[in-house]
Enzyme design. Sequence first.
Site: not given
Length: 308
Positions: A138-140
């Site tokens: 998952l993105d930051l």
Amino acid sequence: MSWEVVVDGKNYYKRLDKFLRNTLKDVPLSAIYKFIRKGKVYVNGKRVKDQKFSLEIGDTVSIRYVDMDKFRRRRENVIEPQKLDLDVIYEDEDILVLNKPAGLAIHPGKNIHLVTLIEGLLYYGNEKGFEPHLVHRLDLNTSGVLIVAKSKNVARVLTKDFKERRVKKYYKALVRGKISSAGKIDKELDGQRAITFYKPERFYEIFDEGVTLVNVEIGTGRKHQIRRHFSTIGHHIVGDNRYGEKVYNRKFRNLTGLKRQFLHCYKIKIEHPSSGGEKVFIADLSSDLRKVLDLVERHSKMESEVKW
């Protein structure tokens, strides 16, 4: 939590910031100046916020109320176990399912000074007796369901399932503008086919064009796929400065306090790698996003009353 050292002839520097920079060589300069600015640095028991403060031999310099291990640079190419509070949704002998918070990086990297997910997983795995393997990301600044394999064999199975699109991933996103009906975005990203399905859940009258809460399912897993796809159809994810509009996002942030893109992976369906049965994992919308929706709904009602 504190760090302390006595100034002597070997480590002496007159200015406080130079002393700290040369004594804490494994701590980023940005962190050192932040400690001073935030009042975490003490000299002889007194708080000092002046980076030019003059030291004398025999002074005791301390940094208080800070976990210094979180700010020390990692050795190159070495990932070390670090304790991290994990929000565990589900766990068995094969998999660990987490609700990943926004702002938690997956791996150590440039300008990342806090404990990362993989470091926390290594620590947790050492305690529980397994070796963690990430099978997707998952993105930051995206929160939600994240699945971790507890062995190489399970990782191989799940990685293949993700690659062959047998895993179903569902997100909630708040996008700029009004979306009235369900649809599909089928546009290539980086030369690869990418498919995103969406269905509007609720429209809020706020600012000029409003915002829409949408349920999203991705048929492929390209980098930043949802954020990039919605941007291409003129409905960027609210709070996304990379693919959206910074001025609009700043205006929205001032109203709601939203500090990241409004994107949350709320559900993942997989075929269990051992039992073969379907497993569904759900992560409730994070508190920061729930707060934003409450504020948006409140302002939406106010704008509706004014128009009426």
